[in-house]
Each structure stands twice: as structure tokens, then as C-alpha cells.
Design an enzyme around this catalytic site. Structure first.
Site, short mmCIF file in Angstrom:
data_model
loop_
_atom_site.label_atom_id
_atom_site.label_comp_id
_atom_site.label_asym_id
_atom_site.label_seq_id
_atom_site.Cartn_x
_atom_site.Cartn_y
_atom_site.Cartn_z
N THR A 125 0.83 -1.20 0.00
CA THR A 125 0.00 0.00 0.00
C THR A 125 0.87 1.25 0.00
O THR A 125 1.75 1.40 0.86
CB THR A 125 -0.91 0.02 1.23
OG1 THR A 125 -1.74 -1.13 1.22
CG2 THR A 125 -1.78 1.27 1.23
N CYS A 265 -3.63 -1.84 7.76
CA CYS A 265 -4.33 -1.27 6.60
C CYS A 265 -5.21 -0.09 7.00
O CYS A 265 -4.87 1.06 6.75
CB CYS A 265 -5.16 -2.34 5.91
SG CYS A 265 -4.19 -3.53 4.97
N ARG A 336 0.35 -6.06 14.72
CA ARG A 336 0.84 -4.78 14.19
C ARG A 336 -0.21 -3.68 14.36
O ARG A 336 -1.36 -3.82 13.97
CB ARG A 336 1.19 -4.93 12.71
CG ARG A 336 2.45 -5.72 12.44
CD ARG A 336 2.69 -5.87 10.95
NE ARG A 336 1.65 -6.68 10.32
CZ ARG A 336 1.54 -6.84 9.00
NH1 ARG A 336 2.37 -6.23 8.19
NH2 ARG A 336 0.59 -7.61 8.50
#
Length: 457
Positions: A125, A265, A336
Site C-alpha cells: 500500500t 491497513c 501490528r
């Protein structure tokens, strides 16, 4: 014979650079159709894969044992491939600006081992422009080759949802892009080998890069709205879940829910978009507002836990709280950017002793990243409050009666007996069982009927 045909005939290989939660499932899928080199810089991780162990738990040990992937941490092996997929993480720094260190490092490694006639596809990303403006120059410098002449590049944003066994690489439409029509068509055909749902050809690399960041920014904003509603309804003493169930009966109501928004994300990608926007002279109003709400939810949960404990006559400094679940989402070992850590840190600021129970979390990563150890449920006792932060399937078997055994019963009795003036008040001592059910794992009415001081987002 073109590159696609040579791959199908196993005359050329595909390489996967980065064997994490995204890269590993991609490598496994392609290995069923082609010869695949799986490269990662972490020797320990590669050795686990070689021994048939899947540390990500995304595909399982049996699949790893049976796959034909050539696992390696030796970068020279990349020279054997002509189609390269880069799937390394792209986190944010402490100041919430993009950290392109991993993707730059991967580009350098790949560049040192890049051969003429190769195609490089980035899946990490990024904000629009990174592939062509940052990665390509690195590839050229390290390889001595010229992009567009000696090698080609493309971008195909990852859409794998860690821990989700339904929405997998094969079942999600894959967005693909290339620097020119020939490259785009070649990349599309290669991905069509494994993506049953088909591909969508984006008109440019920057379009594909932008599509990725807005997918997660959209979800982030919608969840932020739900979190704000939760804050408002909490002040009104209205149950948010009940409100959403009622509103959800309308055909076009978007069914999002409040919660802790972490991970690699949704909690990260919006910052990539706003960073690029600020470079262009535009300062986000909606995206960053949503991010602020979601970033503050860990603190909000901790503060409400403390308020509940105070009302239950608990001594806050030295109190014991157990948190069930520390990963960024259910049934996934990934820690994470988990926002549960914000709850832990905030409670510890109040002098609270926090224990964490999570049978799913990657223990090594949890310690290395946050210096947090987990414990087993049988090691938990004399607790003043319980927080259910993640709805792992393993927690669904717990019942409210057995949870009561974890509480500090002496403290419960003492807290109200000191202020009890009547038998009626004394009989309500069970109301000191503070239960913060962030994800709504338990039935609210049942919890209240069993004497819990129950709260949920």
C-alpha cells in the site's frame, strides 16, 4: 513465446518478495500453477516455512508442508525469476507520516538481482506516485537497467484480509495496472492464473495506487462515525448496539460498527493519502477527523473502565484488570498497530496492573513490539475488571458464570459493605463485577441479570 506463456510452461519463475500475511498466501496460490521463489530477509521466518510451519496462520501448516515454493533468504535466488511481486509492509512513523523504508529496501534488494525482460509488480500500500517516482529510480540505480526498455513495472493492490477465510486472493476481484498496455495485459494474465473472481484493469498505476488507499480510508471514516455515535449515545445512556440494530432494518443503512481500528491497513492507509494531499497543498478535513476519533478510542475505553471501577468503589491505583484479546482483529495472530495496546498503556498510566489473555496472538511479535507478555486464563485471579477487546472464536465458549470466578470477591464485598446502610444495598454487591465488552460478545440483558456492571461500545 511471451513471459506469461513461459511462466505457465515453467520455463520462467515468479518471485514473492516478502512472506508475511499478504505475501505468503499469494506465493502459495501461484505455486499451484507455476514455479515460485519465496524470499524474505528474516531467516527465522524462512526456516519456519522450510520446516512446514506457518507463523502467520493464514494458510496453515499442512499447506506449507505440501507447497512447492522455494523458500529462501538468499537474495541471489531472485535472479532466477522474471516476474516479481513485492509484498512488504508499508507502516507509518511515530509522526504518522508514511514509512517507505521496507518498500525502498525491497526495491534495492530486487534491483541488485533484476534481470532484463523482467516485470516487477508492487502490492504494498502506497500513496499515488510511489511506484513510478520512488521505486523505479531505485530499481534502475541498483540494476543498471532502464525501466521501459530493460524491465517493466506495474501495481496491483493487495486485498487479502488477514484472518478472513472467506475473502481470499482467489475470491476477490484483483485490481491490476501496468506502465503500458503490453505490461498491463501481461500482469492481468498472470494474476488470472490464480484469481477466480477475475481482474479489473486500472487505466494507470496511480489510479490503482489511489484505489487502494481510498478503500481503507472509506472504511476508516465509516467506523469513525460509528465510534462517534457510541460516544454520544453513551452520554445519553442509550445502547449503541440496539440503535444500530434498529437502524439496520432500513435497506440502505450501511452496517458498520464501533470498535478499535488498528492493523496494517485501515489504521495506516488514510495517513498515506493525507500525506500526499498535504504535499499538493490540501489539508484533509474529513479523513483526519475520522482518524483522530479512531486513534483516541483506546484511551476512551480505558477512561470508561476507570469510571466504572470508581463507581464500583474500586481502588484504582494497584487495581487489577484483565484484557481478553490483544491482536488487531479476531482470530488473527497479527499484533501490528493494534489499538488494544493503547488501552493497556492508558490503564497503566492510572497505576492499574494489566494482564493480557490471548491464545491467538504472536507472542514473540507482541513482546518485541510492545514489551507485553500474555498469560493463561487459569493464571488470572483477584481481578477488579474484565475487558473483552477482541472477539476470538475461542472466547465465545466462555460463559458469564465462570468469568465471575476471576474477580476479587473480597474487594467486591468490602467496597459496598463500607457504604451499605441497608440490607437492600448489601444485597447488590454483585454489581461490582465490572465487564467492559467492547465487541458485544455477551448478551447485555443476561450480563446485567447476573449482576455484572456491563458496558459496551
Amino acid at each position: 513465446m511471451n513471459l506469461y506463456e513461459r511462466i505457465v510452461n515453467k520455463e520462467e519463475k515468479i518471485s514473492l518478495v516478502g512472506l508475511g500475511y499478504v505475501g505468503m498466501p499469494i506465493a502459495v496460490a501461484f505455486a499451484k500453477k507455476a514455479d515460485v521463489i519465496g524470499f524474505d530477509i528474516h531467516k527465522e521466518k524462512v526456516n519456519l516455512y522450510k520446516n512446514g510451519i506457518d507463523p502467520t496462520k493464514e494458510v496453515g501448516n499442512e499447506v506449507i508442508k505440501e507447497t512447492t515454493i522455494d523458500f529462501t533468504y538468499e537474495e541471489e535466488k531472485l535472479r532466477e525469476a522474471r516476474f516479481h511481486i513485492v509484498a512488504v509492509p508499508t507502516p507509518v512513523k511515530e509522526d504518522r507520516t508514511p514509512d517507505l523504508t521496507p518498500v525502498k529496501a525491497a526495491s534495492k534488494t530486487l534491483g541488485r538481482n533484476l534481470s532484463k525482460g523482467s516485470i516487477v509488480v508492487f502490492e504494498s500500500t502506497v500513496y499515488p506516485g510511489v511506484t513510478e517516482d520512488i521505486c523505479v529510480p531505485i530499481l534502475e540505480q541498483e540494476s543498471g537497467l532502464k525501466c521501459g526498455v530493460d524491465f517493466k513495472v506495474g501495481y496491483s493492490p493487495e486485498r487479502i484480509n488477514p484472518g478472513d477465510k472467506e475473502h481470499r486472493l482467489e475470491s476477490i476481484v484483483k485490481v491490476v495496472s501496468g506502465m503500458d498496455t503490453e505490461t498491463l495485459n501481461a500482469i492481468a494474465k498472470v494474476y488470472e492464473l490464480v484469481v477466480d473472481a477475475g481482474v479489473h484493469k486500472a487505466e494507470s498505476i496511480q489510479v490503482a495506487e489511489a484505489a487502494k488507499v481510498i478503500e481503507n480510508a472509506q472504511r476508516d471514516i465509516n467506523i469513525a462515525f460509528m465510534n462517534e455515535l457510541s460516544i454520544i449515545f453513551n452520554k445519553m445512556d442509550i445502547d449503541t448496539k440496539a440503535v444500530l440494530e434498529a437502524a439496520g432494518t432500513k435497506w440502505n443503512f450501511l452496517k458498520f460498527f464501533p470498535g478499535l481500528v488498528g492493523g496494517h491497513c485501515i489504521g495506516v492507509d488514510p495517513y498515506y493519502l493525507t500525506y500526499k494531499a498535504e504535499q499538493m497543498g490540501y489539508y484533509s478535513q474529513i479523513i483526519l477527523s475520522g482518524r483522530k476519533i479512531n486513534d483516541d478510542m483506546g484511551k476512551y475505553v480505558a477512561e470508561n473502565t476507570v469510571k466504572k471501577m470508581i463507581k464500583a468503589n474500586k481502588q484504582i491505583n494497584g487495581a487489577k484488570v484483565v484484557i481478553f484479546g490483544v491482536t488487531f482483529k479476531e482470530d488473527c495472530p497479527d499484533v501490528r498497530n493494534t489499538k488494544v495496546v493503547d488501552v493497556v498503556n492508558e490503564l497503566e498510566e492510572y497505576g492499574v496492573e494489566v494482564k493480557v489473555v490471548d491464545p491467538v496472538a504472536d507472542k514473540e511479535d507482541l513482546w518485541n513490539e510492545y514489551k507485553i507478555n500474555t498469560c493463561k486464563m487459569e493464571d488470572v485471579n483477584n481481578i477488579d475488571a474484565i475487558i473483552f477487546a477482541v472477539s476470538h472464536k475461542e472466547f465465545s465458549t466462555l460463559n458469564l458464570s465462570e468469568l465471575k470466578e476471576l474477580y476479587n470477591s473480597d474487594s467486591n464485598m468490602r467496597g459496598l459493605q463500607e457504604v451499605a446502610a441497608t440490607t437492600e444495598v448489601a444485597n447488590n454487591t454483585e454489581d461490582n463485577y465490572v465487564l467492559m465488552d467492547i465487541k458485544g460478545l455477551f448478551n447485555k440483558e443476561e450480563a446485567i441479570n447476573k449482576g455484572y456492571d456491563y458496558w459496551r461500545l
